[in-house]
Design a protein around this motif. Sequence first.
Motif, PDB file in Angstrom:
ATOM      1  N   ASP A  36      35.322  68.291  35.650  1.00  0.00           N
ATOM      2  CA  ASP A  36      34.678  67.012  35.943  1.00  0.00           C
ATOM      3  C   ASP A  36      33.470  67.223  36.869  1.00  0.00           C
ATOM      4  N   TYR A  50      25.483  65.959  33.268  1.00  0.00           N
ATOM      5  CA  TYR A  50      25.063  64.637  32.778  1.00  0.00           C
ATOM      6  C   TYR A  50      23.612  64.295  33.173  1.00  0.00           C
ATOM      7  N   HIS A  53      30.616  73.553  28.211  1.00  0.00           N
ATOM      8  CA  HIS A  53      31.449  72.603  28.944  1.00  0.00           C
ATOM      9  C   HIS A  53      32.580  72.076  28.058  1.00  0.00           C
ATOM     10  N   THR A  72      26.490  71.623  26.560  1.00  0.00           N
ATOM     11  CA  THR A  72      27.614  70.774  26.131  1.00  0.00           C
ATOM     12  C   THR A  72      28.700  71.611  25.440  1.00  0.00           C
ATOM     13  N   THR A  84      30.797  60.067  30.202  1.00  0.00           N
ATOM     14  CA  THR A  84      30.877  60.365  31.643  1.00  0.00           C
ATOM     15  C   THR A  84      31.977  59.513  32.279  1.00  0.00           C
ATOM     16  N   TRP A 140      30.566  68.493  34.943  1.00  0.00           N
ATOM     17  CA  TRP A 140      29.924  67.453  34.127  1.00  0.00           C
ATOM     18  C   TRP A 140      29.050  66.529  34.977  1.00  0.00           C
TER      19      TRP A 140
END
Lengths: 67, 187
Positions: free
Chosen positions: B172, B179, B130, B127, B59, B175
Motif C-alpha cells: 500500500d 499513484y 506492483h 504497475t 487507490t 502504491w
Amino acid sequence: MDETRKRAQLRLGLWVFIALIILTVVELWIAFAVPRPLLYLVVINLADAWLIMEYFMHLSRMWRAEE
Amino acid sequence: MQTVRVHVPYDHTHTRRIGLWLFFISEGFLFLALISSRYYLFGLSRPEELNQALGLLITTILLLSSLTAYRAETSILHGDQGMFLRNTLATILLGSLFLVGVALEWAEAFRFFPPHTRFGTIFFTLTGMHGFHVLSGVVLLVFLYFHGRRGRFGVTNTWPVEGVIKYWHFVDVVWVFIYPTLYLVSS
C-alpha cells in the motif's frame, strides 16, 4: 478492559483510513488546480506513508519485542 | 555457593521484525529506482488519456484493504478469530478487485500508450511490478485465511499474521507513491 482497548484500536484504524482518503482527495485537487504540483504531492505522499507505517505497520513498536 | 542457571527463551519476534523491515528497505530501493525512471524518461508530462476515475478508484480500494488488514491483525491480537477471518477475507477480495482494476487499466493503456512507447514502458513496468507484489500478497493472505480457519493463529501465535499484514501495508505504501507518479504529476 481488553474489549475497550480493542475498540479503541479499531477506531484509530478507521481514523487513519479517513485521513488517508482525505489526503488522496487533496492530492487529486492539487494535481489539477495548482501549477507545478510536484513538491506538494511529495509532501502529501510522505504524510501518507508515515500514517501507514506508524499506525498500520507499527514502526515505532519495532524495537519492542514483547508486543 | 550454588550457581542457579535460569534459561530465558529467546524471543525471535524482534529479529523477525528487523529482518522484515530490511526486506522492505531493499524493496523500497527497487521501487525508488523504477519511480525515478519515470522522471528520467518522461519528465513531468502527464498523458491526457489516463483514466483518472479508475486510478482514484483502485487507490481507494487499496487503502480500504489496508484498513481491513489492520482490523484482521488487531482482532487476532485480541483473540477474536471470527473477526480475523472476516477481515482477512475482505482484504483478499479487495486485493483481487484492485488487480481487476489494474487489468482494466492495462486494456486502456495498450490502446493509448503501448509498452514500446516511453510512457508505456514506465506505466507497464511500475504497475506490473506492483501488481505482482499485490498478487503475492493475496496468495499469502489466502494462506493466512485457510490456516486461520484451522485455528492455527491466536494470542500466542501472531507472527505469521503480523508478517503478512505488514507486507500488505508495505504494498500500500508503495502504491501511495506510484499513484501520483503515474496519474498526477504534471508540469
